[in-house]
Design a protein around this motif. Structure first.
Motif, PDB file in Angstrom:
ATOM      1  N   ASN A 299       0.875  -1.171   0.000  1.00  0.00           N
ATOM      2  CA  ASN A 299       0.000   0.000   0.000  1.00  0.00           C
ATOM      3  C   ASN A 299       0.910   1.218   0.000  1.00  0.00           C
ATOM      4  OD1 ASN A 299      -1.758   2.101   0.434  1.00  0.00           O
ATOM      5  ND2 ASN A 299      -2.304   1.489   2.517  1.00  0.00           N
ATOM      6  N   TRP A 300       1.077   1.845  -1.174  1.00  0.00           N
ATOM      7  CA  TRP A 300       2.077   2.903  -1.318  1.00  0.00           C
ATOM      8  C   TRP A 300       1.593   4.251  -0.789  1.00  0.00           C
ATOM      9  CZ3 TRP A 300       6.721   1.224  -1.965  1.00  0.00           C
ATOM     10  CH2 TRP A 300       6.967   0.058  -2.708  1.00  0.00           C
ATOM     11  N   GLY A 301       0.302   4.390  -0.509  1.00  0.00           N
ATOM     12  CA  GLY A 301      -0.171   5.630   0.084  1.00  0.00           C
ATOM     13  C   GLY A 301      -0.857   6.556  -0.905  1.00  0.00           C
ATOM     14  N   MET A 302      -1.307   7.711  -0.385  1.00  0.00           N
ATOM     15  CA  MET A 302      -2.154   8.619  -1.158  1.00  0.00           C
ATOM     16  C   MET A 302      -1.433   9.308  -2.311  1.00  0.00           C
ATOM     17  SD  MET A 302      -4.360  10.466   1.853  1.00  0.00           S
ATOM     18  CE  MET A 302      -5.244  11.447   0.645  1.00  0.00           C
ATOM     19  N   LEU A 303      -0.118   9.476  -2.223  1.00  0.00           N
ATOM     20  CA  LEU A 303       0.601  10.155  -3.305  1.00  0.00           C
ATOM     21  C   LEU A 303       0.826   9.259  -4.519  1.00  0.00           C
ATOM     22  CD1 LEU A 303       3.436  12.482  -1.949  1.00  0.00           C
ATOM     23  CD2 LEU A 303       1.255  13.100  -3.016  1.00  0.00           C
ATOM     24  N   HIS A 304       0.737   7.961  -4.307  1.00  0.00           N
ATOM     25  CA  HIS A 304       1.040   7.034  -5.406  1.00  0.00           C
ATOM     26  C   HIS A 304       0.146   7.248  -6.632  1.00  0.00           C
ATOM     27  CE1 HIS A 304       2.377   3.461  -7.462  1.00  0.00           C
ATOM     28  NE2 HIS A 304       1.163   2.945  -7.434  1.00  0.00           N
ATOM     29  N   PRO A 305      -1.175   7.395  -6.466  1.00  0.00           N
ATOM     30  CA  PRO A 305      -2.010   7.656  -7.648  1.00  0.00           C
ATOM     31  C   PRO A 305      -1.721   9.011  -8.294  1.00  0.00           C
ATOM     32  CG  PRO A 305      -3.341   6.878  -5.805  1.00  0.00           C
ATOM     33  CD  PRO A 305      -1.998   7.223  -5.250  1.00  0.00           C
ATOM     34  N   VAL A 306      -1.235   9.955  -7.507  1.00  0.00           N
ATOM     35  CA  VAL A 306      -0.946  11.298  -8.028  1.00  0.00           C
ATOM     36  C   VAL A 306       0.356  11.305  -8.812  1.00  0.00           C
ATOM     37  CG1 VAL A 306      -0.507  13.708  -7.413  1.00  0.00           C
ATOM     38  CG2 VAL A 306      -2.214  12.384  -6.139  1.00  0.00           C
ATOM     39  N   LEU A 307       1.400  10.727  -8.248  1.00  0.00           N
ATOM     40  CA  LEU A 307       2.729  10.774  -8.858  1.00  0.00           C
ATOM     41  C   LEU A 307       2.985   9.628  -9.819  1.00  0.00           C
ATOM     42  CD1 LEU A 307       4.901  11.753  -5.752  1.00  0.00           C
ATOM     43  CD2 LEU A 307       3.840  13.264  -7.447  1.00  0.00           C
ATOM     44  N   GLY A 308       2.352   8.484  -9.572  1.00  0.00           N
ATOM     45  CA  GLY A 308       2.648   7.311 -10.378  1.00  0.00           C
ATOM     46  C   GLY A 308       4.058   6.809 -10.077  1.00  0.00           C
ATOM     47  N   VAL A 309       4.537   5.902 -10.922  1.00  0.00           N
ATOM     48  CA  VAL A 309       5.912   5.403 -10.836  1.00  0.00           C
ATOM     49  C   VAL A 309       6.667   5.960 -12.029  1.00  0.00           C
ATOM     50  CG1 VAL A 309       7.415   3.386 -10.752  1.00  0.00           C
ATOM     51  CG2 VAL A 309       5.149   3.305  -9.671  1.00  0.00           C
TER      52      VAL A 309
END
Length: 338
Positions: A299-309
Motif C-alpha cells: 500500500n504505497w499511500g495517497m501520493l502514489h495515484p498522483v505521482l505514479g511510478v
C-alpha cells in the motif's frame, strides 16, 4: 571556454542552485545543493565559461575507473546567443570541446588516469539530457523506478531501532556489492543505520536514509502543472506535499528479510515517524528482486495515484562491453539522486 576544477566555486554554485531540473514531465529544484555539493566524492567540475560566468557544468564523481555524472546543467544560452547563427556556433564549439574531453579520458590521453566507464541517471523526457546521451556515446542499460511511499500518520514500531554497529552495516553492504552494478559505498558506509530487530534479536530490516528538500514547479503527468497549483488546497494531500518546500526521505542500503512487504511497510512507516516526515521517495532498479517481490503487494499511500511510478534511464559509456550486458540491477545511492 572549457575549465576543470576539483572544488566547487561561487560561479559553479550560482549555476547549480538556480537550475530547474526536468522538462516535459516533472520540474523541480534541489534546495540542498549549496551544502550537498561539498559532499561529492572525489569530484571533478568541468565547466563552460564565458565573461567570467559559468554557463554549463558537468560534475563527475570519480569512483576509481568508473565515473558518475552527478550534475549536468546548462543555462539558456544554448537557445539564445545574441543571434541564431552565433548560438549555433556556440553549440558547435561546446559539443566539440566536450567530445574532446570524453574521448581523451576514455583513451587515457588525459591527466585524470584510466577511465573505463561513465554512467548517469536521466529523465527519458528530458531533451537536454538525451542530447548529452546521444552525442557523447552513452547507451541506456537499465531503468530505475521512482516509487513514492506516503502516510498521513506513520506508525511507530517497537521493533524499530537505531543501529551503530559498523560490522553489521558492512555485512549488508558486501551483499549489495556482489549483487549490484556500480556499487559505491562512499556515502552509505557510516552509521547510523535504522532497522527492525525481532524479540529474539534477529535483524529483520536495515536502512540508511537521507532527508531531502525540493521546490516543485511541475508534477509529472498530463495535468502536472494544474495539480501543482491545486494540491496546496486539498486538505489531506497538502499535508504530504508542499510545492514550495517538499521534504521527503530517500532510503539507502535497504535490506528486508525474505523480501517481505509486511516488514518493508513496518520499516518505512517507522522511519517516517522517527524523522517526522510523511513522504519517502525510493529510487530502485525496476528489475531488483526486492522491488519485483513487493511492488504489487504494498500500500504505497495517497501520493502514489498522483505521482505514479516515474522512470529514470540508466545510461552508460564504457570501454568494457561485458558490463553493458551485465544482468545485475543498478545500485542506487541517495546522494546520486538528490
Amino acid at each position: 571556454m572549457i575549465h576543470t576544477y576539483t572544488e566547487p566555486n561561487d560561479r559553479i554554485l550560482d549555476l547549480l542552485t538556480e537550475t530547474v531540473l526536468g522538462t516535459n514531465g516533472s520540474r523541480y529544484q534541489h534546495l540542498d545543493t549549496a551544502h550537498r555539493i561539498f559532499e561529492a566524492d572525489n569530484p571533478l567540475f568541468l565547466t563552460v565559461e564565458r565573461n567570467n560566468r559559468v554557463w554549463g557544468n558537468l560534475t563527475f564523481c570519480r569512483r576509481g575507473e568508473d565515473w558518475y555524472i552527478r550534475y549536468f546543467a546548462f543555462r539558456s544560452f544554448l537557445q539564445a546567443g545574441g543571434t541564431e547563427k552565433s548560438s549555433e556556433r556556440s553549440q558547435s564549439v561546446i559539443k566539440q570541446s566536450l567530445q574532446h574531453f570524453f574521448d581523451a579520458v576514455f583513451s587515457g590521453n588525459s591527466e585524470y588516469g584510466n577511465v573505463q566507464s561513465m554512467y548517469a541517471y536521466i529523465d527519458p523526457r528530458n531533451e537536454r539530457s538525451k542530447w548529452m546521451s546521444e552525442h557523447f556515446g552513452f547507451q541506456v542499460i537499465g531503468t530505475l523506478a521512482t516509487q513514492s511511499f506516503s502516510r498521513l500518520s506513520p506508525k511507530k514500531s517497537r521493533r524499530f531501532v537505531e543501529i551503530n554497529d559498523t560490522n553489521l552495516g558492512d555485512a549488508i553492504l558486501e551483499k549489495k556489492r556482489d549483487s549490484h552494478r556500480y556499487f559505491c559505498a562512499a556515502h552509505i558506509s557510516k552509521p547510523p543505520f535504522y532497522g527492525l530487530i525481532s524479540e529474539s534479536g534477529e535483524l529483520l530490516a536495515l536502512v540508511k536514509s537521507t532527508k531531502v528538500n525540493w521546490k516543485i514547479e511541475r508534477l509529472p503527468g498530463r495535468f502536472g502543472g494544474l495539480l501543482k497549483s491545486i494540491l496546496p488546497f486539498v486538505p489531506l494531500i497538502r499535508r504530504l506535499i508542499n510545492p514550495n518546500k517538499f521534504t521527503f526521505l530517500v532510503p539507502d542500503v535497504l535490506y528486508v528479510k525474505d523480501n517481505s512487504h509486511e516488514i518493508l511497510n513496518e520499516l518505512f512507516e517507522a522511519l517516517l515517524e522517527k524523522e517526522s516526515v510523511n513522504v519517502l521517495l525510493w529510487w530502485i532498479d525496476n528489475v531488483d528482486p526486492l522491488y519485483l517481490s513487493i511492488q504489487s503487494k504494498m500500500n504505497w499511500g495517497m501520493l502514489h495515484p498522483v505521482l505514479g511510478v516515474q522512470p529514470v534511464d540508466v545510461v552508460q559509456r564504457t570501454s568494457k562491453p561485458e558490463q553493458t550486458n551485465a544482468v545485475k540491477p543498478q545500485f542506487v545511492s541517495a546522494f546520486d539522486m538528490v
